[in-house]
Design a protein around this motif. Sequence first.
Motif, PDB file in Angstrom:
ATOM      1  N   LEU A 185      -3.557  -1.618  -9.898  1.00  0.00           N
ATOM      2  CA  LEU A 185      -4.270  -2.892  -9.762  1.00  0.00           C
ATOM      3  C   LEU A 185      -4.886  -3.007  -8.362  1.00  0.00           C
ATOM      4  O   LEU A 185      -6.037  -3.445  -8.210  1.00  0.00           O
ATOM      5  N   LEU A 240      -8.831  -3.519  -7.716  1.00  0.00           N
ATOM      6  CA  LEU A 240      -9.341  -4.671  -6.972  1.00  0.00           C
ATOM      7  C   LEU A 240     -10.107  -4.217  -5.729  1.00  0.00           C
ATOM      8  O   LEU A 240     -11.167  -4.763  -5.403  1.00  0.00           O
ATOM      9  N   PHE A 264      -7.725 -13.316  -3.993  1.00  0.00           N
ATOM     10  CA  PHE A 264      -6.801 -12.277  -4.451  1.00  0.00           C
ATOM     11  C   PHE A 264      -5.647 -12.099  -3.463  1.00  0.00           C
ATOM     12  O   PHE A 264      -4.543 -11.722  -3.831  1.00  0.00           O
ATOM     13  N   PHE A 265      -5.938 -12.338  -2.195  1.00  0.00           N
ATOM     14  CA  PHE A 265      -4.926 -12.122  -1.164  1.00  0.00           C
ATOM     15  C   PHE A 265      -3.970 -13.307  -1.054  1.00  0.00           C
ATOM     16  O   PHE A 265      -2.840 -13.159  -0.579  1.00  0.00           O
ATOM     17  N   SER A 266      -4.395 -14.488  -1.523  1.00  0.00           N
ATOM     18  CA  SER A 266      -3.660 -15.719  -1.213  1.00  0.00           C
ATOM     19  C   SER A 266      -2.178 -15.708  -1.616  1.00  0.00           C
ATOM     20  O   SER A 266      -1.351 -16.240  -0.868  1.00  0.00           O
ATOM     21  N   PRO A 267      -1.777 -15.100  -2.760  1.00  0.00           N
ATOM     22  CA  PRO A 267      -0.340 -15.149  -3.083  1.00  0.00           C
ATOM     23  C   PRO A 267       0.545 -14.519  -2.003  1.00  0.00           C
ATOM     24  O   PRO A 267       1.712 -14.895  -1.871  1.00  0.00           O
ATOM     25  N   VAL A 268      -0.019 -13.574  -1.210  1.00  0.00           N
ATOM     26  CA  VAL A 268       0.779 -12.927  -0.163  1.00  0.00           C
ATOM     27  C   VAL A 268       1.341 -13.971   0.805  1.00  0.00           C
ATOM     28  O   VAL A 268       2.453 -13.825   1.300  1.00  0.00           O
ATOM     29  N   PHE A 308       1.808  -9.546  -8.774  1.00  0.00           N
ATOM     30  CA  PHE A 308       0.769 -10.509  -8.382  1.00  0.00           C
ATOM     31  C   PHE A 308       1.050 -11.111  -7.010  1.00  0.00           C
ATOM     32  O   PHE A 308       0.149 -11.470  -6.283  1.00  0.00           O
ATOM     33  N   LYS A 309       2.319 -11.192  -6.660  1.00  0.00           N
ATOM     34  CA  LYS A 309       2.650 -11.742  -5.341  1.00  0.00           C
ATOM     35  C   LYS A 309       2.124 -10.860  -4.216  1.00  0.00           C
ATOM     36  O   LYS A 309       1.547 -11.331  -3.251  1.00  0.00           O
ATOM     37  N   VAL A 360       0.325  -7.618  -4.454  1.00  0.00           N
ATOM     38  CA  VAL A 360      -0.680  -6.569  -4.625  1.00  0.00           C
ATOM     39  C   VAL A 360      -1.829  -6.745  -3.615  1.00  0.00           C
ATOM     40  O   VAL A 360      -2.486  -5.779  -3.226  1.00  0.00           O
ATOM     41  N   LEU A 383      -1.714  -7.115  -0.505  1.00  0.00           N
ATOM     42  CA  LEU A 383      -1.512  -6.294   0.695  1.00  0.00           C
ATOM     43  C   LEU A 383      -2.064  -4.891   0.500  1.00  0.00           C
ATOM     44  O   LEU A 383      -2.862  -4.404   1.299  1.00  0.00           O
ATOM     45  N   ILE A 391      -5.828  -4.749   0.319  1.00  0.00           N
ATOM     46  CA  ILE A 391      -6.507  -4.783   1.610  1.00  0.00           C
ATOM     47  C   ILE A 391      -6.451  -3.411   2.291  1.00  0.00           C
ATOM     48  O   ILE A 391      -7.433  -2.937   2.873  1.00  0.00           O
ATOM     49  N   LEU A 392      -5.314  -2.757   2.171  1.00  0.00           N
ATOM     50  CA  LEU A 392      -5.187  -1.431   2.783  1.00  0.00           C
ATOM     51  C   LEU A 392      -6.138  -0.445   2.119  1.00  0.00           C
ATOM     52  O   LEU A 392      -6.804   0.352   2.778  1.00  0.00           O
ATOM     53  N   LEU A 429      -8.779 -13.009 -11.485  1.00  0.00           N
ATOM     54  CA  LEU A 429      -8.303 -14.008 -10.517  1.00  0.00           C
ATOM     55  C   LEU A 429      -7.243 -14.937 -11.101  1.00  0.00           C
ATOM     56  O   LEU A 429      -6.421 -15.470 -10.364  1.00  0.00           O
ATOM     57  N   PRO A 474      -4.313 -14.900 -12.770  1.00  0.00           N
ATOM     58  CA  PRO A 474      -2.891 -14.869 -12.377  1.00  0.00           C
ATOM     59  C   PRO A 474      -2.652 -14.997 -10.871  1.00  0.00           C
ATOM     60  O   PRO A 474      -1.522 -15.226 -10.452  1.00  0.00           O
ATOM     61  N   PHE A 475      -3.695 -14.867 -10.083  1.00  0.00           N
ATOM     62  CA  PHE A 475      -3.523 -14.991  -8.633  1.00  0.00           C
ATOM     63  C   PHE A 475      -3.654 -16.443  -8.175  1.00  0.00           C
ATOM     64  O   PHE A 475      -3.024 -16.862  -7.227  1.00  0.00           O
ATOM     65  N   LEU A 514      -0.531 -21.832   3.347  1.00  0.00           N
ATOM     66  CA  LEU A 514      -1.796 -21.564   2.654  1.00  0.00           C
ATOM     67  C   LEU A 514      -2.971 -22.148   3.426  1.00  0.00           C
ATOM     68  O   LEU A 514      -4.026 -21.510   3.560  1.00  0.00           O
ATOM     69  N   PHE A 560      -3.683 -20.134   6.385  1.00  0.00           N
ATOM     70  CA  PHE A 560      -4.310 -18.895   5.936  1.00  0.00           C
ATOM     71  C   PHE A 560      -5.802 -19.099   5.659  1.00  0.00           C
ATOM     72  O   PHE A 560      -6.637 -18.291   6.068  1.00  0.00           O
ATOM     73  N   VAL A 605      -6.071 -11.264   7.141  1.00  0.00           N
ATOM     74  CA  VAL A 605      -6.410 -10.085   6.346  1.00  0.00           C
ATOM     75  C   VAL A 605      -6.609  -8.878   7.247  1.00  0.00           C
ATOM     76  O   VAL A 605      -6.043  -7.807   7.024  1.00  0.00           O
ATOM     77  N   ALA A 629      -4.317  -5.558   7.527  1.00  0.00           N
ATOM     78  CA  ALA A 629      -4.956  -4.286   7.192  1.00  0.00           C
ATOM     79  C   ALA A 629      -4.782  -3.313   8.354  1.00  0.00           C
ATOM     80  O   ALA A 629      -4.433  -2.154   8.178  1.00  0.00           O
TER      81      ALA A 629
END
Lengths: 310, 280, 354
Positions: free
Chosen positions: A104, A108, A126-130, A182-183, A185, A187, A190-191, B21, B23-24, B259, B262, B270, B274
Motif C-alpha cells: 500500500l 500510494l 494520507f499521512f494524517s493518521p500517523v 492504515f495508522k 502506512v 510513514l 513518505i519514505l 482516502l 479509510p484514512f 492534528l 500537524f 512530513v 522523511a
Amino acid sequence: MAVAQENARAEGRSFSPFWTIARRDSLAGFLFIAPQLVGIIAFVLIPLGLVFWYSLHEWNVLANTFTYTGGQNYRMLIEDESLLEVLGATAIFSAGLVILNMSLALLLAVLLNQKLAGIAIFRTLFFSPVVVSLVAWTIVWGFLLQKNGGINGMLLMLGIEGPNWLREETTAMISVIVVQVFKNVGLNMILFLAALQGVPKELYEAARIDGAPAFKQFRRITLPLISPTILLTSIITIVGSLQVFAQIAVLTQGGPGLSTTVLVYYLYQQAFQFHFFGYGSTLSILLFAIVAILTFAQWQMRKRIVFYES
Amino acid sequence: MKAELSPRTRTALYGLMCVLLIPFVFPTWWMVTSSIKPISDIFAFPPQLIPQSYDWTTYSKVFELQPFVRQYWNSAYIAALVTVGTMVVSSMAGYAFARIRFPYANTIFMIVLLGLLIPSEVTIVPLFQMFLKAGMVNTHWPLILVPIFGAPSVFATFVMRQFFVTLPAELEEAARVDGLGRFKIFAKIALPLAKPALASVAIFTFLHSWNLFLEPIVFLSSAEMFTLPQALTQYTDAYGGPMWNIQLAAATLTALPVLIVFVIAQKQFVEGLAHTGLKG
Amino acid sequence: MADVTLSDIRKSYGALKTIHGVNLDIRDGEFVVLVGPSGCGKSTLLRMIAGLETITDGTLKIGDRRVNDLDPKDRDIAMVFQSYALYPHMTVATNMGFSLEHRGANKAEINERVNWAAGILGLTNLLDRYPRQLSGGQRQRVAMGRAIVRNPQVFLFDEPLSNLDAKLRVVMRGEIKALHRRLKTTTIYVTHDQVEAMTMADRIVVLNGGRVEQIGAPLDLYDRPANQFVAGFIGSPSMNFLTGTITEQGFQTSDVVLPLPASKGTVMGQAIVYGIRPEHFRLNDHPGRASVSAEIVLIEPMGSETQVTMRLGDTQVIGVFRERISGTTGDIINISLDIDAIHLFSGDGAIRLN
C-alpha cells in the motif's frame, strides 16, 4: 584592537603537559556520550542481563519465592501449546502487516509522485493518521467494527450483512492488521516517495528513448533504485510489528480464543496479569531472539536483493 | 519525469486516490461527529454521516468520570520533558560519535546501537522490578527516564549522528581557530545548524511518548497518575463495556490538538520524518 | 606579527610517516607559499602550524613561544579555509566579529574592528547578509575579513582560491597580495597551483612526499631549480627532460646530440637528465647557434604564441614560440637551444649539476 591582542596573549597559557589537545578532546567525548551510555547500561544492558537471569528462575510473587530452576522455563516454552498458537498468530500478524503495509505504501507513493494539481493535500490526508493518537485511532476503529457499528451499517445499506468483525477469528485478525496498516502506512509512504523522487529523471528519459513501457520502467529502473529504502523500511516495519500492543489490548484483548494474541501481548499477560515473571522473562528472551534473527537475516539479504546502494 | 498525463488518466487517478482516502480520513471524521451525537444516534441505521442533533453533555462527562484534566496534563508534561530531554541527550551523544575522536568510540557506538535491536517490551519485566525496588512504580519517573536515556533515544542519537557526520570539518576548525572549545563549538556552531535534524527528533519523540501504552499500564495504577492513552480505555460502564460516546469525546480531545498542529506545520512533520527515515 | 620557526617538524599516523623533518624559518612579515602536488604534506604542515593537527616531533615556534601543545585559539593565528568555512547561520558581521566575541572584546570594539576590516575588503554593504546570499568572491572576502579583524600574528591560507573560477582567481590573487602589502602580517599560504605560488610569494617552499625539495624566491626557483622535481613542478608548460649521456660532442640522447653548457659537476660518459624550458627553444633563424632538427607532432596556435609538440630523438618535447608556425604533423623544423638556459641534473634527478 590592542585589547583583543592582549587577551590572545593572556590566553596563551600552557596547560599541564598531561592535558594534551587529544586528551582534552577524549574527555569531552566521554562527557558528551555519558548520559546516553549510562542510560543504555542502566535501562538496556542491565535489564537484558536481568531478564536472562529471571528466565532461569521460578518466581512466585504471592509466596515471595525466587527459586533457581535452570532450563525449566525454557522447557515450558517448548511444551507450552498456547505459545505455538501465539507464535502462529504473531507470524500471521507480522507477515500480513508487512506485506499489506509495504504494497500500500508503494502504491500510494507512486500515486503521490504523479504530477497532479493539489497532490500535496492528498499527501497530507494520507499521512494524517500517523499523528492521530494511537489509542484514539484504535478506539474509533473498534467503534466502527462493532456488530452494529458504522462499517456494518454501510454494508447493510448495500444489502450485505457484515460479520461481527472483532468476535470471529479470521475477521478479528484481519481487523487488527488493517487498523494498524492504515495508522502507520503514511510513514513508509513518505519514505518511498522521497526515494522515488531521488531517482534521476535522466534514467526515465533514457528508458523512454529506449522504448521501455511504463510498467517495465517501474520494474527495471524504479524498483532496483529504491530497493535500499524498501529493505530499510521493511526491517523497521517488521520489528515494529512485533511491538504492536495497544491495538490488540484495546480491540480484541487477544481474542477470540488466542487468535490475535501476539507474542508481546502474551508476554504482558503472563508477566503482569498472571504474575509469572520468570516465564514472562523467558518469553522476553524469545522476543529478543526473534528480533535479532530477523534483523540479522535482513541485513544478510541486503547483499542479494538490493541492486544498488549509494 | 513522465509524459504529460491525459485528462482521462488524470480523472482516473483522482478517483482512485479519493477512494483510497476513505479509510484514512473517515475514522477521524466519524470520531469527531459521533462524539457530539446523542447516545441514541451513534449506532443509528442508516449511519448518520452528518450529525442530525447534538449532545454536548458527553464532553462534560469526560471530565466528570475521570480526572481528565490531570491526565491530559500528565501526558503533556511527560511528552514535553521526554522530547526536550531526548533532544539534549541524543544531540550530545550524536555529536560526539560523529565528530570527536576518543578511545573506544566505535565499540561504544555499537553498544549503544544495541538499543535499536532491543524493543523496550523485551526489558519491561526487569525494568518494572527495578523501578519497584526504587519505589518509583505508580510515579511518572519510568515514563520519563527510560525514553530519555534508554533504548527509545538511541534512534534519535543515530539520527543526530548521521546529521553531524555531514557537517563540514572546516567549520569546526574555523571555530577552533576563532577561539572556541568543544562545548562552545557544539553549542554555537553544530547545534544551531542541526535544527532540521532536531526538529525531526522532536516530532517522532513527542509522538512516541504521546502514544506510549504498554509502559503506562504496567507502571501506573491510580487514575490521578494515568496518561491519556490509558485514560481513554477507562470510560467503561458497570459491565466493563465501553461508553462509546464518552470514549469518542475523550479520543477527540486527545487527537485533535496534535492534528491541528500537524495541519499547521505539516511540511515540517512530513519532511522531518522523511529526512529521518532516509538516513535511519 | 612574528617569525615562525619550524625545527625538524615531523608527523606520523602510527607507523605511517607523512612529514619527514621540515626546517623552515619564516621571517616577520614574509609571504611564504607552500606548494607541491596533492598528498605532498603541504596542507598537513599548515594545519600543524594552525594547531589543527598534532605535531608528532620537532619544535614549532611563533615569535618566541613554543606552541606545539597550544590550542589553535592560543596561537594567535588566523586561517582562511578552502571552503571558507563561514558560519551559515550568522551574518557577515557576526561571522567576522565571532572570534573577538570569544576573546572578551566589548561590542564597540568589535564593531570598530569589523567595520575597519569590511572597509578594507569592500564588504561594508554586505554586513547584514548571510553567507548563502553572497557570491563566491564575496565569501572569499568575508573569510579574509574574519582573519584580519583580530590582527593576528600569522595568517594561514589553505588553498583559498581553488573554489573560484579562473578569472576571479586572478582578481583575488591581486587582492590578497595587496592586503599583505598593507598589513604586513606574516603569511603562510598553501596551494597546489604553481602560478599562484610564483605570483604571490616572497619565498616558495616546494614540498614533495613530506620533504622540502627547495626553498627560495620565485625566480630563483624558476631559474635555478635544485633538482628535477622542482624544475618540473615550477613553470607551465613544464620543463622538458631528456635522458642521455655526456660525450665529447655534447649531450647524446638516442641519435641526437645537443649542446652542453659549461659545468663543473659532470664527467665524460656520465648518464644525466638534460632539462630545457619550452620558451628556450628558438626557430633556427639565429646564425651561430647550434641547430637540431625535430619532427612536428602537434601544432597548437594560441594567438600570442604557438605551442609545438615535437619529437627530438626518442623524446617528445614541447616548445613555445613567439612566431606563428605553419606546418603539419611529420614536417621537420630546425630549432636551436638557448645554451645559457639549460639545466643539467644527475641521472636520478636528485641533484643539479650546473
